[in-house]
Design an enzyme around this catalytic site. Structure first.
Site, PDB file in Angstrom:
ATOM      1  N   LYS A  35       0.807  -1.208   0.000  1.00 56.22           N
ATOM      2  CA  LYS A  35       0.000   0.000   0.000  1.00 56.22           C
ATOM      3  C   LYS A  35       0.848   1.268   0.000  1.00 56.22           C
ATOM      4  O   LYS A  35       0.605   2.191  -0.799  1.00 56.22           O
ATOM      5  CB  LYS A  35      -0.878  -0.075   1.244  1.00 56.22           C
ATOM      6  CG  LYS A  35      -1.436   1.185   1.738  1.00 56.22           C
ATOM      7  CD  LYS A  35      -2.112   0.893   3.046  1.00 56.22           C
ATOM      8  CE  LYS A  35      -1.105   0.838   4.165  1.00 56.22           C
ATOM      9  NZ  LYS A  35      -1.324   1.842   5.198  1.00 56.22           N
ATOM     10  N   THR A  36       1.833   1.317   0.869  1.00 60.98           N
ATOM     11  CA  THR A  36       2.653   2.527   0.948  1.00 60.98           C
ATOM     12  C   THR A  36       3.428   2.726  -0.353  1.00 60.98           C
ATOM     13  O   THR A  36       3.599   3.843  -0.826  1.00 60.98           O
ATOM     14  CB  THR A  36       3.631   2.436   2.131  1.00 60.98           C
ATOM     15  OG1 THR A  36       2.906   2.033   3.275  1.00 60.98           O
ATOM     16  CG2 THR A  36       4.286   3.766   2.393  1.00 60.98           C
ATOM     17  N   ASP A 220      -4.208   8.114   3.324  1.00 58.38           N
ATOM     18  CA  ASP A 220      -3.811   6.760   3.707  1.00 58.38           C
ATOM     19  C   ASP A 220      -4.774   6.238   4.782  1.00 58.38           C
ATOM     20  O   ASP A 220      -5.402   7.021   5.488  1.00 58.38           O
ATOM     21  CB  ASP A 220      -2.381   6.832   4.272  1.00 58.38           C
ATOM     22  CG  ASP A 220      -1.757   5.461   4.426  1.00 58.38           C
ATOM     23  OD1 ASP A 220      -2.302   4.490   3.859  1.00 58.38           O
ATOM     24  OD2 ASP A 220      -0.714   5.363   5.095  1.00 58.38           O
ATOM     25  N   GLU A 221      -4.888   4.935   4.926  1.00 58.66           N
ATOM     26  CA  GLU A 221      -5.725   4.320   5.974  1.00 58.66           C
ATOM     27  C   GLU A 221      -7.126   4.937   5.989  1.00 58.66           C
ATOM     28  O   GLU A 221      -7.631   5.334   7.044  1.00 58.66           O
ATOM     29  CB  GLU A 221      -5.078   4.512   7.358  1.00 58.66           C
ATOM     30  CG  GLU A 221      -3.672   3.960   7.472  1.00 58.66           C
ATOM     31  CD  GLU A 221      -3.629   2.454   7.739  1.00 58.66           C
ATOM     32  OE1 GLU A 221      -4.649   1.760   7.520  1.00 58.66           O
ATOM     33  OE2 GLU A 221      -2.556   1.976   8.151  1.00 58.66           O
ATOM     34  N   GLN A 251      -9.488  -3.987   7.722  1.00 60.34           N
ATOM     35  CA  GLN A 251      -8.581  -3.612   8.805  1.00 60.34           C
ATOM     36  C   GLN A 251      -9.079  -2.411   9.590  1.00 60.34           C
ATOM     37  O   GLN A 251      -8.306  -1.705  10.224  1.00 60.34           O
ATOM     38  CB  GLN A 251      -7.181  -3.328   8.242  1.00 60.34           C
ATOM     39  CG  GLN A 251      -6.494  -4.579   7.725  1.00 60.34           C
ATOM     40  CD  GLN A 251      -5.039  -4.320   7.395  1.00 60.34           C
ATOM     41  OE1 GLN A 251      -4.201  -4.173   8.271  1.00 60.34           O
ATOM     42  NE2 GLN A 251      -4.746  -4.254   6.100  1.00 60.34           N
ATOM     43  N   ARG A 601      -0.219 -10.306  10.515  1.00 62.25           N
ATOM     44  CA  ARG A 601       1.088  -9.752  10.906  1.00 62.25           C
ATOM     45  C   ARG A 601       2.188 -10.776  10.703  1.00 62.25           C
ATOM     46  O   ARG A 601       3.369 -10.441  10.669  1.00 62.25           O
ATOM     47  CB  ARG A 601       1.113  -9.346  12.390  1.00 62.25           C
ATOM     48  CG  ARG A 601       0.170  -8.234  12.832  1.00 62.25           C
ATOM     49  CD  ARG A 601       0.230  -7.039  11.967  1.00 62.25           C
ATOM     50  NE  ARG A 601      -0.831  -7.101  10.947  1.00 62.25           N
ATOM     51  CZ  ARG A 601      -0.845  -6.353   9.862  1.00 62.25           C
ATOM     52  NH1 ARG A 601       0.127  -5.519   9.614  1.00 62.25           N
ATOM     53  NH2 ARG A 601      -1.833  -6.449   8.983  1.00 62.25           N
TER      54      ARG A 601
END
Length: 730
Positions: A35-36, A220-221, A251, A601
């Site tokens: 994503k980043t 973002d997010e 998420q 994770r």
DNA sequence: CGTGGGCGGATTTTT
DNA sequence: TCCGCCCACG
């Protein structure tokens, strides 16, 4: 032009998102899907290929950490300083706007920012001031009410008064709170957002100005945005700028603090023709881990829909351990970590994740007993420490005399004869005249006794003198002067040895922080800039982050991170999912997303553990295995049985309260005493001139060349040479 | 004014 | 069980 450096490292889906035509865009980015990378490459694409000026790009994140990372990666990608871009948190950017347009926003030029603690103190004072019962009007709950309203974009007048007396009183408190903030020239976190949103909505031309400037707004997010953040973004974008938002509905784990995952769907409605991209290829986890995560999350309703996959192999099966109790669970985990390390793995590869902080304790005890260094994330941060907040309060008064929260905090610290009595009078006067405490101090002189008035006057003079004496000095000298001349340093020096020493060190650290502080904008006086910085970025984890330790944190804290081995612990119904979240479907589904976050994770190995019996709050309880365990297909899971113990475990933890156990978190049991002469004892409490107090974790070798590992209370674990350590036993 | 003992409450956290 | 807060006492 050659864009291979931009597109080369991307997969097909990422490439499509990065090169999307100039239209509103939504990228659904699964965990570990890059994503980043997509965000940063999109920025580079806009600049290098679409020839958008960096000046016209705004990128918004939630945390300072994320903003910092994004800035660094964009700089690396563009190969130039990213200064012309605006990259920051919602709050940081809102703050910047309000500093620039304070007049239009109806704020005093020197307004200060309340952190969560300041805010609660203020509310508490209000509740008392209004003669209300604190048990009925719990400051924490009142604060929560106020913040929820602000997060929804509502001022007191807009909050629906349905006639319910409780609600009506809360609205009145909200009103009183706003009035107090106005008098004091302070704004809280939620206010930054709400106020800057109103600024755009109400000041003609201003929104247009920023819209014209920022043709591209990246968020973002996005699943974490609340109502006001979404409205803020929409107001900025208008109908001319282009939003590019990235998020993952699976998420979304912050509904409880106002996040609206619906904003993702709303975005699709509000921006017709929005381009939707899905990033589903995962670069982090094994096939089995992803299969488990996909299976768990598929039980949620109303998802936009997404399925993670990997081109790598299935990997090992997920291991499930049923502990007899929480100590057995901890022992199991610690033994696995021990094995991992003995096979050459790093301690930091291992993360112990849990639902609530209280669970960390047992793991800490066993890790300590096994002498395995660890780090618990999520403690008090630097700028939240008492002594730091005291120093900041003085500095804030220097910058803004009307800041009542700061006034109350330090008016009698160190003690200078301004007691509760004097403050009562002051508060009453300030209330009737609608002024700050500072302004009330002088006219109150007659009401007070000569002595009290004198003491108070001395305080006023002190602050004025601090101001006069430091004006024009470099920031760190200002800070240094204030902590000395206010008497704070002397005050803390008098405190009990280790604690006071630590506090003085922290105060000195504050001076260093000031020395290293480079104000971002030249417009604000450095002191005010520094103070805002201290509140908005309360100081991420200190140093030692890279020391090789086992990582321990809550599932919430783990979001965005990855670890080769993850232990997802305490998987019992009632604990995870938490008792208080299973009463409604929304709550349960958020718990499930949390489980999905935890699962994803893990890179190589995932352990799930639960305890049949758990002692919590001093009571034994028997919990059923978490319902989430059953949602994982059985063929992915391998149940681990404890090996028959051939030899007794190295450490049998004592029953609580039986005397020989751990007295506190950090004091190790004396049963590890190493009696070899001339060496420090394991578990021994020691003091280091610089690092403060700690506990000996392990000792290697003897004499001056021997090494000793100490877990310092404040500095974390360190290896020291015996010859140079200057350790003294406590 | 500062401290110690009794009492109640105890997800999750960033800004 | 443990921590933080409040009040009462020295």
């Amino acid at each position: 032009m050659d864009v291979s450096h931009l597109l080369g490292p991307l997969n097909e889906a990422q490439r499509q998102a990065v090169t999307a035509p100039l239209a509103p865009t939504l990228v659904l980015a699964g965990a570990g899907s890059g994503k980043t990378r997509v965000l940063t490459h999109r920025v580079a694409w806009l600049v290098e290929v679409e020839h958008v000026s960096p000046h016209g790009i705004l990128a918004v994140t939630f945390t300072n950490k994320a903003a910092g990372e994004m800035r660094a990666r964009i700089e690396a990608q563009l190969g130039m300083p990213s200064a012309p871009l605006w990259i920051g948190t919602f709050h940081g950017i809102a703050h910047r706007l309000l500093r620039t347009h304070w007049r239009e926003a109806g704020l005093p030029q020197g307004f200060s920012i309340l952190d969560a603690e300041d805010q609660q103190r203020l509310v508490k004072r209000l509740v008392r001031g209004l003669g209300l019962d604190e048990a009925r009007w719990v400051p924490r709950e009142v604060t929560w009410f106020i913040n929820s309203q602000k997060d929804e974009g509502l001022r007191p007048k807009q909050v629906v008064d349905d006639g319910d007396p409780t609600r009506r009183q809360l609205i009145r408190l909200y009103e009183a709170y706003e009035e107090a903030c106005r008098r004091n020239g302070v704004v809280d976190f939620a206010e930054l957002l709400l106020r800057s949103y109103e600024l755009w909505r109400e000041v003609p031309g201003l929104a247009e100005h920023y819209r014209a400037r920022f043709g591209h707004v990246l968020v973002d997010e996005f699943q974490d945005t609340n109502t006001i953040q979404y409205a803020w973004m929409k107001a900025l974008v208008g109908s001319t700028s282009l939003p590019f938002v990235v998020g993952d509905d699976d998420q979304s784990i912050y509904r409880w603090r106002g996040a609206r995952v619906e904003n993702l769907q709303q975005f699709r409605k509000d921006f017709p023709g929005v381009l939707l991209f899905r990033l589903e290829q995962n670069y982090r986890s094994t096939g089995n881990i992803l299969a488990a995560a996909n299976a768990i999350i598929s039980n949620n309703s109303g998802r936009i829909g997404k399925k993670l996959w990997t081109s790598d192999g299935k990997g090992e099966r997920i291991r499930l351990y049923r502990g007899f109790n929480e100590r057995d669970e901890a022992e199991f985990v610690v033994n696995r970590i021990r094995e991992w390390v003995s096979r050459g793995g790093q301690r930091r590869d291992n993360a112990i994740l849990y639902r609530s902080n209280a669970q960390s304790r047992v793991f800490e005890e066993y890790l300590l007993a096994s002498r395995i260094p660890y780090r618990v994330y999520g403690g008090l941060r630097f700028f939240e420490r008492q002594e730091i907040k005291d120093a900041l309060a003085y500095l804030r008064l220097v910058a803004n005399r009307d800041d009542d929260a700061s006034f109350e905090r330090v008016v009698n610290l160190p003690t200078r004869g301004v007691g509760a009595r004097t403050l009562e009078v002051l508060r009453a006067h300030a209330k009737t005249h609608g002024t700050s405490l500072w302004a009330a101090a002088t006219p109150c002189a007659e009401e007070l006794g000569a002595r009290a008035a004198g003491c108070l006057q001395a305080f006023l003079a002190l602050v004025d003198r601090l101001d006069a004496d430091t004006r024009g000095l470099p920031l760190h000298e200002q800070v240094d002067h204030v902590i000395q001349a206010s008497g704070l340093v002397a005050h803390y020096q008098k405190e009990k040895a280790d604690k006071g020493e630590a506090r003085v060190e922290n105060l000195e650290e504050l001076v260093s922080a000031a020395r290293g502080y480079a104000p971002e904008d030249g417009e604000l006086p450095p002191l005010m800039s520094f103070l805002s910085h201290a509140v908005l970025e309360s100081g991420e984890g200190q140093a030692e982050e890279w020391e090789d330790c086992v990582q321990m944190m809550t599932l919430h804290t783990a979001k965005g991170l990855e670890f080769p081995v993850v232990y997802l612990c305490g998987l019992e119904d009632g604990l995870f999912p938490h008792q208080r979240s299973v009463t409604d479907l929304q709550g349960l589904e958020e718990e499930r997303r949390l489980c999905y976050v935890g699962t994803t994770r893990a890179m190589r190995q995932l352990y799930l553990t639960y305890a049949e019996q758990r002692r919590m709050h001093g009571i034994d309880s028997y919990g059923a295995p978490s319902r989430f365990i059953a949602e994982i297909p059985a063929e992915l899971v391998e149940e681990v049985r404890p090996k028959v113990q051939v030899s007794r475990p190295a450490y049998v933890p004592p029953q609580r309260g039986s005397g020989s156990g751990f007295g506190t978190r950090t004091v190790a049991s004396s049963r590890f005493v190493d009696d070899s002469p001339g060496s420090l004892k394991l578990g021994q409490r020691v003091r280091h001139p610089k690092f403060g107090d700690g506990v000996v974790l392990s000792v290697e070798g003897q004499g001056p060349n021997g090494r000793v590992q100490v877990n310092f209370e404040r500095q974390g674990t360190k290896w020291l040479m015996m010859g140079y350590a200057h350790l003294e036993t406590v």
